[in-house]
Scaffold this motif. Structure first.
Motif, short mmCIF file in Angstrom:
data_model
loop_
_atom_site.label_atom_id
_atom_site.label_comp_id
_atom_site.label_asym_id
_atom_site.label_seq_id
_atom_site.Cartn_x
_atom_site.Cartn_y
_atom_site.Cartn_z
N VAL A 17 -34.18 -65.22 50.35
CA VAL A 17 -34.16 -63.84 49.86
C VAL A 17 -35.38 -63.11 50.37
O VAL A 17 -36.49 -63.66 50.39
CB VAL A 17 -34.13 -63.81 48.31
N ASP A 19 -36.86 -58.95 50.09
CA ASP A 19 -36.67 -57.58 49.57
C ASP A 19 -35.40 -57.45 48.73
O ASP A 19 -34.66 -56.47 48.83
CB ASP A 19 -36.63 -56.57 50.73
N GLY A 20 -35.13 -58.48 47.92
CA GLY A 20 -33.98 -58.44 47.03
C GLY A 20 -32.63 -58.69 47.69
O GLY A 20 -31.60 -58.58 47.04
N LYS A 21 -32.65 -59.00 48.98
CA LYS A 21 -31.39 -59.26 49.69
C LYS A 21 -31.32 -60.73 50.11
O LYS A 21 -32.33 -61.35 50.40
CB LYS A 21 -31.26 -58.36 50.92
N TRP A 120 -28.14 -59.42 56.09
CA TRP A 120 -28.71 -59.32 54.75
C TRP A 120 -27.72 -58.60 53.84
O TRP A 120 -27.18 -57.57 54.23
CB TRP A 120 -30.02 -58.56 54.78
N VAL A 121 -27.50 -59.13 52.64
CA VAL A 121 -26.61 -58.48 51.67
C VAL A 121 -27.28 -58.45 50.31
O VAL A 121 -28.05 -59.34 49.95
CB VAL A 121 -25.23 -59.17 51.57
N SER A 122 -26.94 -57.42 49.54
CA SER A 122 -27.38 -57.36 48.15
C SER A 122 -26.19 -57.78 47.28
O SER A 122 -25.05 -57.84 47.76
CB SER A 122 -27.85 -55.96 47.79
N GLU A 123 -26.44 -58.02 46.02
CA GLU A 123 -25.37 -58.47 45.14
C GLU A 123 -24.23 -57.45 45.07
O GLU A 123 -23.06 -57.81 45.01
CB GLU A 123 -25.91 -58.76 43.74
N LYS A 124 -24.56 -56.18 45.15
CA LYS A 124 -23.51 -55.15 45.08
C LYS A 124 -22.63 -55.14 46.33
O LYS A 124 -21.54 -54.58 46.31
CB LYS A 124 -24.11 -53.77 44.81
N ASP A 125 -23.10 -55.77 47.41
CA ASP A 125 -22.34 -55.81 48.67
C ASP A 125 -21.27 -56.90 48.69
O ASP A 125 -20.44 -56.92 49.60
CB ASP A 125 -23.27 -56.09 49.87
N PHE A 139 -26.01 -65.77 44.09
CA PHE A 139 -26.43 -64.59 43.33
C PHE A 139 -26.52 -64.90 41.83
O PHE A 139 -27.42 -64.42 41.15
CB PHE A 139 -25.53 -63.39 43.61
#
Length: 161
Positions: A17, A19-21, A120-125, A139
């Motif tokens: 991880v 930057d939160g991704k 890179w992905v965030s949880e919303k992705d 996640f």
């Protein structure tokens, strides 16, 4: 008694991880084809878990990593018609990892390479429609620091060919 015939898959997977991704790969084979998946995979002959983790991460992302922690083991069951099998029972060892070298690059394609590259992905992705159970579990672990004990079973899994 079930008529299901399970292919047992065992692999090592890294959670990295920044930057939160979460760093994931675009999968081009197997039951998670055309979805995001964690960097990682199966062991080669004579290879240790940590050696496999470092090799797979480098092959699939271009990054050299150091393993920070063994987070645990969890398993997944889902339908997958492959060879004579009806389902897959995927056993996954999770590690937290950090970058020590290299740069994200498009991986060399060779027999057995199932990564089209890292993103890179965030949880919303991510969702069940575009990510493997391993990514969804990653996640969950990032929020709870717990992989759980019981297998995650996906009876209605769709392979995206």
């Amino acid at each position: 008694m079930s008529n299901n015939k399970y292919h047992r898959a065992f692999g090592v997977y890294g959670i990295y991880v920044e930057d939160g991704k979460l760093l994931v790969i675009n999968k081009n084979a197997g039951p998670y084809i055309n979805r995001f998946d964690l960097p990682g995979g199966s062991l080669e002959e004579g290879e240790t878990l940590s050696e496999a983790m470092k090799r797979e991460f480098l092959e699939e992302t271009g990054l050299e990593i150091e393993i920070e922690e063994n987070l645990g083991v969890i398993d997944f069951k889902l339908p997958w018609l492959w060879k004579e099998f009806t389902d897959v029972h995927h056993i996954a060892v999770y590690y937290s990892v950090r970058k020590i070298g290299g740069n994200i690059k498009i991986p060399e394609q060779f027999k057995g390479q199932d990564s089209l590259g890292a993103v890179w992905v965030s949880e919303k992705d991510v969702s069940l429609d575009n990510a493997s159970p391993l990514v969804l579990k990653a996640f969950e672990w990032l929020k709870t620091k717990d992989l759980g004990i019981d297998a995650d079973i996906y009876k209605d899994w769709k392979v995206l060919k």
